[in-house]
Design a protein around this motif. Structure first.
Motif, PDB file in Angstrom:
ATOM      1  N   LYS A  65     -32.727 102.822  -3.106  1.00  0.00           N
ATOM      2  CA  LYS A  65     -31.516 102.010  -3.233  1.00  0.00           C
ATOM      3  C   LYS A  65     -31.567 100.753  -2.370  1.00  0.00           C
ATOM      4  O   LYS A  65     -30.555 100.070  -2.190  1.00  0.00           O
ATOM      5  CB  LYS A  65     -30.290 102.853  -2.874  1.00  0.00           C
ATOM      6  CG  LYS A  65     -30.099 104.069  -3.782  1.00  0.00           C
ATOM      7  CD  LYS A  65     -28.820 104.799  -3.464  1.00  0.00           C
ATOM      8  CE  LYS A  65     -28.664 106.046  -4.333  1.00  0.00           C
ATOM      9  NZ  LYS A  65     -28.674 105.736  -5.771  1.00  0.00           N
ATOM     10  N   CYS A  66     -32.751 100.437  -1.819  1.00  0.00           N
ATOM     11  CA  CYS A  66     -32.890  99.256  -0.970  1.00  0.00           C
ATOM     12  C   CYS A  66     -32.995  98.005  -1.843  1.00  0.00           C
ATOM     13  O   CYS A  66     -33.788  97.975  -2.795  1.00  0.00           O
ATOM     14  CB  CYS A  66     -34.136  99.388  -0.097  1.00  0.00           C
ATOM     15  SG  CYS A  66     -34.161  98.253   1.302  1.00  0.00           S
ATOM     16  N   PRO A  67     -32.218  96.964  -1.550  1.00  0.00           N
ATOM     17  CA  PRO A  67     -32.215  95.773  -2.404  1.00  0.00           C
ATOM     18  C   PRO A  67     -33.585  95.098  -2.498  1.00  0.00           C
ATOM     19  O   PRO A  67     -34.402  95.165  -1.574  1.00  0.00           O
ATOM     20  CB  PRO A  67     -31.202  94.852  -1.715  1.00  0.00           C
ATOM     21  CG  PRO A  67     -30.363  95.755  -0.881  1.00  0.00           C
ATOM     22  CD  PRO A  67     -31.253  96.860  -0.436  1.00  0.00           C
ATOM     23  N   ILE A  68     -33.816  94.448  -3.615  1.00  0.00           N
ATOM     24  CA  ILE A  68     -35.030  93.660  -3.815  1.00  0.00           C
ATOM     25  C   ILE A  68     -34.830  92.305  -3.139  1.00  0.00           C
ATOM     26  O   ILE A  68     -33.825  91.635  -3.377  1.00  0.00           O
ATOM     27  CB  ILE A  68     -35.312  93.466  -5.320  1.00  0.00           C
ATOM     28  CG1 ILE A  68     -35.456  94.829  -6.007  1.00  0.00           C
ATOM     29  CG2 ILE A  68     -36.564  92.615  -5.530  1.00  0.00           C
ATOM     30  CD1 ILE A  68     -35.453  94.744  -7.519  1.00  0.00           C
ATOM     31  N   PRO A  69     -35.752  91.881  -2.293  1.00  0.00           N
ATOM     32  CA  PRO A  69     -35.588  90.591  -1.609  1.00  0.00           C
ATOM     33  C   PRO A  69     -35.552  89.421  -2.585  1.00  0.00           C
ATOM     34  O   PRO A  69     -36.218  89.429  -3.617  1.00  0.00           O
ATOM     35  CB  PRO A  69     -36.831  90.512  -0.710  1.00  0.00           C
ATOM     36  CG  PRO A  69     -37.261  91.930  -0.531  1.00  0.00           C
ATOM     37  CD  PRO A  69     -36.943  92.601  -1.835  1.00  0.00           C
ATOM     38  N   GLY A  70     -34.769  88.425  -2.240  1.00  0.00           N
ATOM     39  CA  GLY A  70     -34.750  87.199  -3.022  1.00  0.00           C
ATOM     40  C   GLY A  70     -35.927  86.314  -2.670  1.00  0.00           C
ATOM     41  O   GLY A  70     -36.746  86.633  -1.794  1.00  0.00           O
TER      42      GLY A  70
END
Length: 284
Positions: A65-70
């Motif tokens: 559930k860790c966000p994908i970096p921009g």
């Protein structure tokens, strides 16, 4: 980068607290590969009379559930699509996540891709490393063929919004361990992989493709260290990992060979891996 912290065992960071352990997961799954092993690590420490120590599991960007970096967090993109600075940026975030717990240093334990991250942390912040355990991993960067294959998988995952290109990690292969051939393991890993975001899988592949060669770090590791290798690991078998141990000339690493285990020793033989970690934590 956002890093999610799983607290397997919480011990406040006060003066005199034992050194914590940070567990870093493998590709293409998430922190859950450590769940059973982390529980056994805490239980074995108690059984053997060790003072309770904190155990954390850190989630890589784009995993679970860790966000994908921009784009700004990821950094530059190489001509072939690899991310040459992403590994270092992720390592900086991991050290910041550790410090947010109140601890300044830890025993860092990485399996497979988590081992790449552990070596990057040591290179960038050796002062944050009290000990190292490298499981089923390697120190060198990708060669041209391996790099191209990672980027091919990343393209396919992104283009078709699928994790199918990495589902082979859940499928029995010739020479696999008894556990990896079991329906329980197949169902478990199929579920974990199926829950991954294809774009997160692709991000981690591009990050790994662009990572530097960490082999020079091995000789600089002067803290307590251990290496763990499954006898049936197709990519990090004992004969491939022993040169890493031999290169650690500044320390005296303990090499643990795990029988009837492949690339995911912490899942296949959690007690053996937990003991290897505990041995290093006691010396840290």
């Amino acid at each position: 980068m956002t890093i999610l912290n799983t607290v397997y065992r919480d011990v406040p960071a006060v003066e005199g607290s034992p050194t914590p352990v940070v567990l870093v997961h493998a590709f293409p799954v998430d922190h859950r590969v450590w769940d059973v092993c982390a529980g056994r690590l805490a239980a074995m420490a108690d059984e053997q009379g060790a003072a309770p120590f904190a155990v954390y599991g850190l989630e890589m960007p784009g995993a679970g559930k860790c966000p994908i970096p921009g784009a700004e967090q990821t950094g530059p993109v190489a001509a072939d699509g690899a991310y040459p600075e992403a590994m270092d940026r992720m390592a900086e975030s991991f050290v910041a996540a550790l410090k947010a717990t109140g601890y300044d240093k830890a025993v860092w334990v990485g399996i497979s891709m988590g081992g790449y991250l552990t070596l990057a942390v040591h290179r960038l912040h050796p002062e944050a490393v009290a000990g190292v355990v490298l499981c089923d991993t390697k120190s060198e960067g990708d060669g041209p063929e391996a790099r191209a294959n990672r980027l091919r998988i990343a393209d396919e995952c992104e283009t078709h919004d699928t994790v199918e290109p990495v589902m082979h990690f859940a499928k029995p292969q010739p020479g696999d361990s008894a556990l990896k051939r079991s329906q329980g393991f197949i169902d478990l890993f199929s579920g974990w992989i199926g829950e991954q975001d294809p774009k997160g899988v692709a991000w981690r592949q591009r990050m790994a493709a662009g990572r530097p060669d960490e082999t020079p770090q091995l000789a600089k590791i002067a803290v307590p260290a251990g290496l763990v290798s499954g006898t049936l690991d197709p990519s990090s078998a004992p004969d491939r990992m022993r040169p890493m141990a031999e290169a650690m000339t500044a320390t005296d690493p303990v090499f643990t060979v795990v029988d009837d285990a492949g690339h995911f020793t912490c899942v296949e033989k959690p007690d053996v891996v937990a003991q290897a970690i505990l041995d290093v934590q006691r010396r840290a």
